[in-house]
Design an enzyme around this catalytic site. Structure first.
Site, PDB file in Angstrom:
ATOM      1  N   GLN A 158      39.200  31.194  38.376  1.00 19.21           N
ATOM      2  CA  GLN A 158      39.075  32.376  37.514  1.00 19.21           C
ATOM      3  C   GLN A 158      37.836  32.365  36.628  1.00 19.21           C
ATOM      4  OE1 GLN A 158      41.931  30.562  37.875  1.00 19.21           O
ATOM      5  NE2 GLN A 158      43.750  31.814  37.573  1.00 19.21           N
ATOM      6  N   GLY A 214      46.641  31.326  55.473  1.00 16.65           N
ATOM      7  CA  GLY A 214      46.651  29.882  55.265  1.00 16.65           C
ATOM      8  C   GLY A 214      45.428  29.368  54.543  1.00 16.65           C
ATOM      9  N   ASP A 243      47.885  27.560  43.023  1.00 17.91           N
ATOM     10  CA  ASP A 243      48.102  26.332  42.250  1.00 17.91           C
ATOM     11  C   ASP A 243      49.015  25.374  43.013  1.00 17.91           C
ATOM     12  OD1 ASP A 243      46.630  27.590  40.268  1.00 17.91           O
ATOM     13  OD2 ASP A 243      48.389  28.220  39.134  1.00 17.91           O
TER      14      ASP A 243
END
Length: 311
Positions: A158, A214, A243
């Site tokens: 980010q 994927g 994450d």
């Protein structure tokens, strides 16, 4: 928060130069999150003892207790009593339009943490993941890893929009692993002015998550490998899926499992997160986890993971 109407219907084109709006929302959900905490919880549930290094505020006590109960060592967290922990506030309407704010809070003090001092108290590290944080903290952590000779993974995610090309180059050069999603992959190339080949010369392995397709694994020394995710039982919420992939991949990597198997573990953990609402609300049962690994990737993968990671 959820607004049952349409935000766009409340906007007057002739009045956009000054807006004062209030939305009466139907729902307020408060969820645990944060990239570092999400990854640490995943590592803890896979049997490792990760150390979380970052800055939190006066409201961290309850969250800290939750993290420790999930296997996370929080001795590397700097608590800043005069600030609140960073938080993301978001209102979503019926068309999934969003108005959001991010409050960095104590995160702005993360650069004050000295990695060497944390490791002196908690023991040596096999690998350091440098994820999105205060940019000064990310740059300091990278320099510390190089100085201390600790392998590190670069995960600017980010913060790519905030970082300059020079800073991104500094963060990724010498990384054992580089993580991006498909959009960040292209943005990183654009902002640094480097080619894919240039970047692969600077990092050990580049992992790009591709959503439902994927993950792609690239390195200068080996062939490109694509790993497809396991079949999902249902889809609830994609927040935190990236994450979880990082947690699964790193847990298997630290246990010295092959690169492809590590990515398969990451894809399955990501799938568990996709099947629930929230980033840490999933459960991990060893028997079910190994069964799904067998179904998706075969018994040999499941045996390797069972004997080295979930034993």
């Amino acid at each position: 928060m959820t607004f049952p109407g349409r935000m766009t219907e409340q906007l007057l084109p002739e009045e956009l130069h000054h807006i004062s709006l209030s939305f009466l929302v139907d729902h307020l959900d408060i969820r645990r999150g944060g990239v570092g905490a999400n990854i640490a919880v995943g590592l803890g549930r896979l049997g490792l003892r990760p150390r979380l290094v970052g800055a939190a505020g006066a409201d961290f006590s309850e969250y800290g207790a939750w993290l420790r109960a999930n296997g996370v060592d929080t001795r590397g967290v700097l608590v800043v009593p005069e600030l609140y922990t960073a938080r993301f506030l978001c209102t979503t309407d019926r068309d999934h339009n969003q108005i959001a704010s991010f409050y960095p809070g104590a995160m702005s003090r993360a650069a004050e943490i000295e990695l060497a001092e944390v490791l002196a108290r908690t023991g040596p590290a096999d690998l350091v993941l440098i994820g999105p944080d205060d940019p000064a903290a990310m740059l300091r952590r990278t320099a510390e890893c190089r100085a201390l000779g600790i392998p590190f993974a670069a995960d600017p995610s980010q913060q790519l929009a905030r970082l300059t090309g020079e800073e991104i180059n500094e963060l990724l050069t010498g990384a054992a692993y580089l993580f991006t999603n498909a959009y960040e992959h292209k943005l990183l190339i654009q902002k640094t002015g480097l080619t894919e080949r240039d970047i692969l010369r600077r990092v050990g392995t580049w992992l790009t998550t591709l959503g439902p397709s994927g993950v792609r694994i690239e390195s200068e020394s080996g062939p490109t490998v694509d790993i497809t995710p396991p079949r999902e039982r249902h889809r609830a919420d994609p927040t935190g899926v990236g994450d979880a992939f990082r947690a699964g991949f790193l847990a298997a990597t630290v246990r010295q499992l092959p690169l492809e198997v590590s990515a398969q573990v990451g894809c399955l953990l990501a799938t568990l997160v996709l099947e629930v609402t929230g980033t840490q609300e999933y459960t991990l049962e060893a028997e079910d986890f190994l069964g799904r690994l067998t179904e998706a990737y075969g018994p040999q993968t499941a045996r390797q993971v069972g004997s080295h990671l979930l034993a």
